[in-house]
Design an enzyme around this catalytic site. Structure first.
Site, short mmCIF file in Angstrom:
data_model
loop_
_atom_site.label_atom_id
_atom_site.label_comp_id
_atom_site.label_asym_id
_atom_site.label_seq_id
_atom_site.Cartn_x
_atom_site.Cartn_y
_atom_site.Cartn_z
N ARG A 273 -0.82 16.21 -26.19
CA ARG A 273 -1.75 16.65 -25.14
C ARG A 273 -3.19 16.33 -25.52
NH1 ARG A 273 -0.74 22.76 -23.96
NH2 ARG A 273 -2.16 22.31 -22.24
N HIS B 147 -3.03 9.04 -13.35
CA HIS B 147 -2.91 9.64 -12.01
C HIS B 147 -2.83 8.56 -10.94
CE1 HIS B 147 -3.85 13.91 -12.98
NE2 HIS B 147 -4.34 13.33 -14.06
N GLU C 131 -1.88 8.74 -8.02
CA GLU C 131 -2.25 9.28 -6.70
C GLU C 131 -3.75 9.19 -6.44
OE1 GLU C 131 -1.56 10.93 -9.34
OE2 GLU C 131 -2.81 12.72 -9.50
N ILE D 11 -7.24 11.58 -16.82
CA ILE D 11 -8.03 12.83 -16.84
C ILE D 11 -7.44 13.76 -17.90
CG2 ILE D 11 -8.84 14.82 -15.49
CD1 ILE D 11 -8.32 13.12 -12.95
N ARG D 12 -8.20 14.00 -18.96
CA ARG D 12 -7.70 14.80 -20.10
C ARG D 12 -6.24 14.44 -20.39
NH1 ARG D 12 -10.22 17.94 -16.84
NH2 ARG D 12 -8.41 19.12 -16.18
N SER E 215 -0.52 21.93 -18.06
CA SER E 215 0.92 22.13 -18.26
C SER E 215 1.26 23.55 -18.70
CB SER E 215 1.48 21.09 -19.24
OG SER E 215 0.73 21.07 -20.44
N CYS F 65 0.80 13.10 -15.72
CA CYS F 65 -0.10 13.81 -16.62
C CYS F 65 0.50 15.16 -17.08
CB CYS F 65 -1.48 13.94 -15.98
SG CYS F 65 -2.76 14.12 -17.22
N GLY G 204 -2.46 18.73 -13.77
CA GLY G 204 -2.99 20.09 -13.74
C GLY G 204 -3.09 20.53 -15.18
N1 GLN Z 1 -4.66 18.28 -20.35
C1 GLN Z 1 -3.66 18.74 -19.43
C2 GLN Z 1 -2.50 19.40 -20.19
O1 GLN Z 1 -2.49 19.38 -21.38
C3 GLN Z 1 -3.15 17.60 -18.56
C4 GLN Z 1 -4.30 17.01 -17.78
C5 GLN Z 1 -3.92 16.50 -16.40
O2 GLN Z 1 -2.85 16.78 -15.87
N2 GLN Z 1 -4.86 15.80 -15.77
O3 GLN Z 1 -1.63 19.95 -19.62
#
Ligand code: GLN
Length: 200
Positions: A103, A174, A176, A138-139, A48, A76, A46
């Site tokens: 991050r 991830h 999941e 993802i990011r 953070s 993540c 998500g």
């Molecule tokens: N970029 C988000 C963060 O810095 C983490 C991305 C993710 O949980 N998919 O919190």
């Protein structure tokens, strides 16, 4: 075995499905007091900073106590929350796992990707090459420092992407979102181990 998934924000439902597939009873944790009824917790992906805001001071404190007492797996954004050191920007963390994490470390160009990585079993030798594992990023953050006693359980090239120490596990990808169930199974094994110890 009751496993909680922190369900304030983000990608909690895919964890719920995976855990149920593996036979665990799942509690979607929306209120801090629900942590009293679970044997282990997943902190999903998500954002953070948003997790910290939504938890508030009391929720954050409760979570901090939980991760010191019972098995917790952060993916993540969850991994970012568990880390002892967070950069880009600096952010408060639970300090549950002695790692330094950056991050959004892959930049905007490649902010999401699916890559083949390696998964190392719990009893692997230090030079073990592991087995292939699909990883969805993802990011994603990057683990830039691994503290003493922290075991690397998955790698992407030379980079550690999943780690564990004691009852705490973290992954920058991830699991999941892939079909492979081994990472969640490893967490459930950790919870089971803890429960057995607790009963002795
Ligand atoms: N970029 C988000 C963060 O810095 C983490 C991305 C993710 O949980 N998919 O919190």
């Amino acid at each position: 075995m009751k496993i909680g998934v922190l369900a304030l924000q983000g990608d909690f439902d895919a964890h719920r499905k995976r855990l149920q597939e593996l036979g665990a009873e799942v509690v979607l944790v929306k209120k801090p007091e629900q942590m009293d009824e679970i044997d282990g917790l997943i902190i999903p992906g998500g954002e953070s900073g948003t997790f910290i805001r939504l938890l508030g001071d009391a929720g954050f404190e409760k979570l901090k106590q939980f991760v010191r007492a019972k098995p917790t797996f952060g993916t993540c954004a969850g991994a970012i929350l568990l880390a002892s050191e967070v950069e880009n920007p600096v952010q408060q963390g639970l300090g549950a796992l002695d790692i330094g994490i950056r991050r959004n470390a892959y930049g905007r160009q490649i902010d999401s990707s699916i890559r083949p990585g390696r998964f190392h079993s719990a009893d692997a030798e230090p030079d073990d090459k592991g087995s292939a594992l699909e990883m969805v990023f993802i990011r994603a953050p990057k683990i830039e420092r691994v503290g003493p006693g922290v075991e690397v359980i998955a790698t992407d090239g030379d980079d550690p992407v999943a780690v564990r120490k004691g009852n705490v596990m973290a992954a920058t990808f991830h699991p999941e979102l892939s079909d492979d169930t081994r990472v969640h199974q490893a967490f459930l094994d950790l919870v089971r181990g803890q429960r057995t110890k607790g009963r002795q």
